[in-house]
Every structure is written in structure tokens, then in C-alpha cells.
Enzyme design. Structure first.
Site, PDB file in Angstrom:
ATOM      1  N   HIS A  30     -24.936 -18.707  56.183  1.00  0.00           N
ATOM      2  CA  HIS A  30     -25.807 -19.894  56.264  1.00  0.00           C
ATOM      3  C   HIS A  30     -27.264 -19.488  56.512  1.00  0.00           C
ATOM      4  CE1 HIS A  30     -23.068 -23.374  55.954  1.00  0.00           C
ATOM      5  NE2 HIS A  30     -22.168 -22.532  56.415  1.00  0.00           N
ATOM      6  N   ASP A  32     -29.270 -18.153  53.906  1.00  0.00           N
ATOM      7  CA  ASP A  32     -30.115 -18.156  52.692  1.00  0.00           C
ATOM      8  C   ASP A  32     -31.102 -19.328  52.701  1.00  0.00           C
ATOM      9  OD1 ASP A  32     -27.961 -19.856  52.235  1.00  0.00           O
ATOM     10  OD2 ASP A  32     -27.566 -19.147  50.194  1.00  0.00           O
ATOM     11  N   GLY A 116     -12.871 -21.001  43.166  1.00  0.00           N
ATOM     12  CA  GLY A 116     -12.999 -21.861  44.340  1.00  0.00           C
ATOM     13  C   GLY A 116     -12.530 -21.231  45.637  1.00  0.00           C
ATOM     14  N   SER A 120     -17.386 -16.789  44.568  1.00  0.00           N
ATOM     15  CA  SER A 120     -18.438 -17.120  43.612  1.00  0.00           C
ATOM     16  C   SER A 120     -18.082 -16.826  42.171  1.00  0.00           C
ATOM     17  CB  SER A 120     -19.743 -16.410  43.975  1.00  0.00           C
ATOM     18  OG  SER A 120     -20.467 -17.277  44.782  1.00  0.00           O
ATOM     19  N   SER A 121     -16.949 -17.351  41.761  1.00  0.00           N
ATOM     20  CA  SER A 121     -16.609 -17.249  40.343  1.00  0.00           C
ATOM     21  C   SER A 121     -17.654 -17.975  39.506  1.00  0.00           C
ATOM     22  CB  SER A 121     -15.216 -17.834  40.086  1.00  0.00           C
ATOM     23  OG  SER A 121     -15.183 -19.216  40.353  1.00  0.00           O
ATOM     24  N   GLU A 154     -27.162 -23.706  38.031  1.00  0.00           N
ATOM     25  CA  GLU A 154     -26.190 -24.342  38.944  1.00  0.00           C
ATOM     26  C   GLU A 154     -26.836 -25.516  39.691  1.00  0.00           C
ATOM     27  OE1 GLU A 154     -23.151 -22.075  40.511  1.00  0.00           O
ATOM     28  OE2 GLU A 154     -22.531 -23.588  41.955  1.00  0.00           O
ATOM     29  N   ASP A 166     -25.558 -15.712  45.527  1.00  0.00           N
ATOM     30  CA  ASP A 166     -24.372 -15.451  44.724  1.00  0.00           C
ATOM     31  C   ASP A 166     -24.714 -14.825  43.372  1.00  0.00           C
ATOM     32  OD1 ASP A 166     -23.240 -16.690  46.863  1.00  0.00           O
ATOM     33  OD2 ASP A 166     -22.797 -18.565  45.826  1.00  0.00           O
ATOM     34  N   TYR A 216     -22.301 -29.421  54.832  1.00  0.00           N
ATOM     35  CA  TYR A 216     -23.301 -28.424  54.417  1.00  0.00           C
ATOM     36  C   TYR A 216     -24.699 -29.073  54.421  1.00  0.00           C
ATOM     37  CZ  TYR A 216     -25.735 -25.085  51.330  1.00  0.00           C
ATOM     38  OH  TYR A 216     -26.623 -24.185  50.786  1.00  0.00           O
TER      39      TYR A 216
HETATM   40  P1  ADP Z   1     -16.466 -20.472  43.523  1.00  0.00           P
HETATM   41  O1  ADP Z   1     -16.500 -20.334  45.008  1.00  0.00           O
HETATM   42  O2  ADP Z   1     -15.358 -19.658  42.938  1.00  0.00           O
HETATM   43  O3  ADP Z   1     -17.794 -20.220  42.891  1.00  0.00           O
HETATM   44  P2  ADP Z   1     -16.939 -23.085  42.473  1.00  0.00           P
HETATM   45  O4  ADP Z   1     -16.265 -24.380  42.697  1.00  0.00           O
HETATM   46  O5  ADP Z   1     -18.384 -22.981  42.771  1.00  0.00           O
HETATM   47  O6  ADP Z   1     -16.088 -21.993  43.253  1.00  0.00           O
HETATM   48  O7  ADP Z   1     -16.777 -22.662  40.942  1.00  0.00           O
HETATM   49  C1  ADP Z   1     -15.516 -22.700  40.302  1.00  0.00           C
HETATM   50  C2  ADP Z   1     -15.667 -23.281  38.903  1.00  0.00           C
HETATM   51  O8  ADP Z   1     -16.350 -22.333  38.048  1.00  0.00           O
HETATM   52  C3  ADP Z   1     -14.342 -23.498  38.222  1.00  0.00           C
HETATM   53  O9  ADP Z   1     -13.809 -24.768  38.575  1.00  0.00           O
HETATM   54  C4  ADP Z   1     -14.710 -23.422  36.750  1.00  0.00           C
HETATM   55  O10 ADP Z   1     -15.266 -24.645  36.297  1.00  0.00           O
HETATM   56  C5  ADP Z   1     -15.804 -22.350  36.748  1.00  0.00           C
HETATM   57  N1  ADP Z   1     -15.176 -21.043  36.490  1.00  0.00           N
HETATM   58  C6  ADP Z   1     -15.083 -20.009  37.367  1.00  0.00           C
HETATM   59  N2  ADP Z   1     -14.396 -18.970  36.826  1.00  0.00           N
HETATM   60  C7  ADP Z   1     -14.041 -19.357  35.590  1.00  0.00           C
HETATM   61  C8  ADP Z   1     -13.283 -18.744  34.543  1.00  0.00           C
HETATM   62  N3  ADP Z   1     -12.756 -17.521  34.671  1.00  0.00           N
HETATM   63  N4  ADP Z   1     -13.132 -19.446  33.395  1.00  0.00           N
HETATM   64  C9  ADP Z   1     -13.651 -20.681  33.255  1.00  0.00           C
HETATM   65  N5  ADP Z   1     -14.343 -21.304  34.210  1.00  0.00           N
HETATM   66  C10 ADP Z   1     -14.548 -20.678  35.361  1.00  0.00           C
HETATM   67 MG    MG Z   2     -19.584 -21.361  43.293  1.00  0.00          MG
END
Ligand code: ADP
Ligand code: MG
Length: 381
Positions: A30, A32, A116, A120-121, A154, A166, A216
Site C-alpha cells: 500500500h 505505491d 485474480g 498481477s496476471s 488499466e 505491477d 481500497y
Molecule cells: P490479477 O491479480 O491476476 O491481476 P485481475 O482481476 O486484475 O487479477 O486480472 C485478471 C483478469 O485479467 C482476468 O479476469 C482476465 O480478464 C485477464 N487475464 C489475466 N490472465 C489472462 C490470460 N492468461 N488469458 C486471458 N485473460 C487473462
Molecule cells: Mg490485476
């Protein structure tokens, strides 16, 4: 696999292949949005992109993980009902705003960053695509510009007010090193984090409490409220980064107790990151790990962004002699804990955590042993 799918969908080989990782954050939570330091690193969980130019102005976007093809005209980038598409379109929109792309493109992407879970996917998707487009069209933007572009994607298109950490971590990571990012100046420095006998283990609570987003925003406001009270006494204060603990304490009676507690956690955490980096320079992982426990305590009791599941996981880890440090990671109210664990004891650690967590919450605990790895990389060149 990604390239084969690309070939079978589009009948030609991709022009560029890029991989972009998820991230962890060792300490500095927390901070950033409070102008402090964070200590993230890229990990060996990645999303891979195969991309190639098209002769027309369409985007053909295929998600391996959702097994879905979306076709979008470059001239009409609007929010999609499919949420994964928006992480891509947000990036394309940012490029279009600066200088329209010379053609559309084909894309196949997918990977193993858990969605999720706080790794940070989403940033891996955004940073990876920004880098891939930059390579494909030979736009020559420096990495830090792509980091900022991905963050804007984003913030503006997906609508999540995330900080810059991220995307920065995904794009700038180096194997065996953590990065201390100054979120105020965006200056950064690499610190070695490569210990033979210790590995990073993430425990995924598999919960996401619905309060997360609202709370948040409330924390951000409480920090701003503290700053605005302190500004009356020192107009040079612009974030909590400028506030010494003694100055905050002197004015504690002039602010609501909760505001004081939130600010105190932040001010202490900012100092803790600085001290933690000194621990790393001395290779003193015991002292570093102790600070992770302190961070968790602060986040749980004073910043109040933990939850029973995360508290349980940290408490359980702390009892284990093979654990150097443990804390919740990320915004809070769910997601993962990050643990520094002696390599030889990892199987027992994982088994103990899984058994205890299931007994208490009836949830199967997922665990990930991660290695600190390189950031966004071009694979075909
Ligand atoms: P995180 O903490 O992983 O960043 P977020 O809710 O911010 O969680 O982001 C997750 C979203 O990012 C997923 O619901 C999807 O829409 C997108 N995403 C992440 N990875 C992929 C993937 N491998 N393929 C398609 N979409 C993805
Ligand atoms: Mg995210």
C-alpha cells in the site's frame, strides 16, 4: 503451443513472440499511492504472446485460456462484454491515441499466471502486449514508456485505479533480483535476492472478499486526509513519504484515530522498506523476514486490510521454524501470502499449511514455489 495455435488459426508463422511474467512484492505494501518504495520482482509464471501483422485493419485476438477468438476493427475500440478482451484493447487504444497503428494484427496468447490471485496476471497481459506491439511495428518506445502506457490502459480502459508497480515489475524484472522502485520519482535499483537454501512460496487463500475495492478507496482517502491535516503545519508535505513518525505523532490528536492508525502504518512501512534493503545488502535474511512479519501485523491491525484466512496462514507459517518471513501480499481481503521458506523443508511446510487450512476453512490451499525471473522478453529474436 502458442505458436502452433497461431499457425493453425492464421496459416502463417508469427512475426514476434513475447513472454511477460506475473510478479511478487517482497515488502512495501500500500505504498505505491503514498509515494513510498516497493520491492517487487518478476516470477517464473508467464503469459506468452504470438503476434503478426495483418493486411487489413482488424484485430484477431485469440485467448488460449478462454479458448475464444474475438475480432475487433481497429477503427472501433470499445469496451467488450468479454472482460479478457478489454485488457488487450486498453493497450491498443493507448497506442492509437499517440499514433494509429499502420495495420491490424493477429494475436494468440495464454499462460500460467493464476488469475485474480494477486500475482498481477492483468499487468502481465498489458505489459506483454504493449511490448509485443512495440516490437511488431518497430516503434522503439523505451521500456519505462511501455510501463506507463500499460498502466494507463488499466486505469482508463479497464477502469482499475492500480498503481504502476505491477506493470513495472513485469516489464523490468531481472532473474535473481528484486527491484526497489521509488513510486514518487520512478527511480529504481536492483538488489540481489538469490539465496541457495531459501525459496519463495506463495499460499493462495482462494478468497476474495467483496469489500476489497471499496476498502481500497477508503484507505486512499484516509491517507489523503492525514496528509491534508499535516499540510497545515508543513505545506511542503505532499504525501506520507514526506512525514517523519515524530511529526505524525505530534499531531495525532488532531485527526480521527483511524486516520492516525492508517498513516502510522504507512510511515512505518516506508521506513521498513529502506531498512529491509539494508538487510539484503548484508545478506541478513532473518532480519528481512522479521520485517515481513511486522508488515503483516501492521496491515492486519492498523491498516486493517487482512482477513481471517490470511491471518491464519501467516500465523501458521510463523510457527514453522523453516519460515524466515511471511505476510499477506497485495491489496488485501484475500489473495496470497508470500513466505520465505528453507528449501529442504518446503514439502513439509506445504503439507502442514494445506492440512491446517483445510481443517479450518474447508478450502484446498493452492501453493506456488516461485523463482525470481526475467521480465518481459522477446523469444523469437
Ligand atoms: P490479477 O491479480 O491476476 O491481476 P485481475 O482481476 O486484475 O487479477 O486480472 C485478471 C483478469 O485479467 C482476468 O479476469 C482476465 O480478464 C485477464 N487475464 C489475466 N490472465 C489472462 C490470460 N492468461 N488469458 C486471458 N485473460 C487473462
Ligand atoms: Mg490485476
Amino acid at each position: 503451443m502458442i505458436s502452433e495455435k497461431y499457425q493453425s488459426l492464421f496459416s502463417h508463422t508469427p512475426d514476434v513472440i513475447v513472454t511477460s511474467p506475473g510478479r511478487i512484492n517482497l515488502i512495501g505494501e500500500h505504498l505505491d499511492y503514498n509515494g513510498g518504495w516497493v520491492l517487487p520482482a518478476a516470477i517464473d509464471k508467464k503469459i506468452t504472446f504470438a503476434i503478426g501483422k495483418r493486411a487489413d485493419n482488424a484485430l484477431h485476438l485469440y485467448s488460449m485460456d478462454y479458448e475464444n477468438l474475438e475480432i475487433v476493427p481497429l477503427s472501433n475500440i470499445v469496451s467488450s462484454a468479454q472482460s479478457w478482451v478489454n485488457y488487450l484493447l486498453g493497450v491498443v487504444e493507448q497506442f492509437q491515441k499517440e499514433q494509429p497503428l499502420s495495420s491490424g494484427f493477429n494475436l494468440v496468447f495464454g499462460g500460467d499466471v493464476p488469475l485474480g490471485a494477486g500475482l498481477s496476471s492483468s499487468a502481465a497481459v498489458e505489459a506483454g502486449l504493449a511490448f509485443a506491439i512495440n516490437e511488431l511495428f518497430d516503434l522503439k518506445k523505451p521500456r519505462m514508456e511501455l510501463v506507463k502506457l500499460a498502466q494507463r490502459a488499466e486505469n482508463q480502459f479497464v477502469g482499475v485505479q492500480c498503481g504502476i508497480m505491477d506493470m513495472f515489475a513485469s516489464m523490468m524484472g531481472q532473474a535473481g533480483k528484486v527491484m526497489r522502485l521509488d513510486c514518487r520519482s520512478l527511480e529504481f535499483q536492483y538488489f540481489p535476492f538469490d539465496f541457495k537454501d531459501i525459496k519463495i512460496v506463495l499460499c493462495d487463500s482462494d478468497v476474495k472478499h467483496s469489500l476489497a475495492d471499496g476498502q481500497y478507496n477508503i484507505r486512499r482517502k484516509q491517507c489523503e486526509e492525514g496528509v491534508s491535516i499535516l499540510q497545515k503545519y508543513d505545506p511542503s508535505v505532499s504525501t506520507l513519504r514526506d512525514v517523519p513518525l515524530s511529526f505524525l505523532k505530534k499531531h495525532r490528536d488532531e485527526m480521527p484515530l483511524l486516520v492516525f492508525q492508517r498513516c502510522q502504518y504507512i510511515v512505518k512501512e516506508i521506513a521498513r522498506v529502506e531498512a529491509a534493503c539494508k538487510d539484503l545488502e548484508r545478506h541478513d535474511l532473518a532480519a528481512f523476514g522479521q520485517k515481513m512479519f511486522e508488515t503483516h501485523l501492521g496491515l492486519s491491525h492498523y491498516y486493517e486490510v487482512s482477513c481471517p484466512e490470511l491471518d491464519f496462514l501467516v500465523k501458521r507459517a510463523k510457527k514453522n521454524e523453516a519460515v524466515f518471513g511471511s505476510r499477506m501480499m497485495g491489496g488485501g481481503f484475500g489473495g496470497c501470502t508470500i513466505n520465505l521458506v528453507k528449501t529442504a523443508a518446503i514439502p513439509q511446510f506445504i503439507e502442514d499449511m494445506k492440512t491446517a487450512y483445510f481443517k479450518k476453512f474447508k478450502i484446498d490451499l493452492k501453493t506456488y514455489v516461485v523463482t525470481i525471473s526475467n521480465g518481459t522478453t522477446r523469444l523469437d529474436a
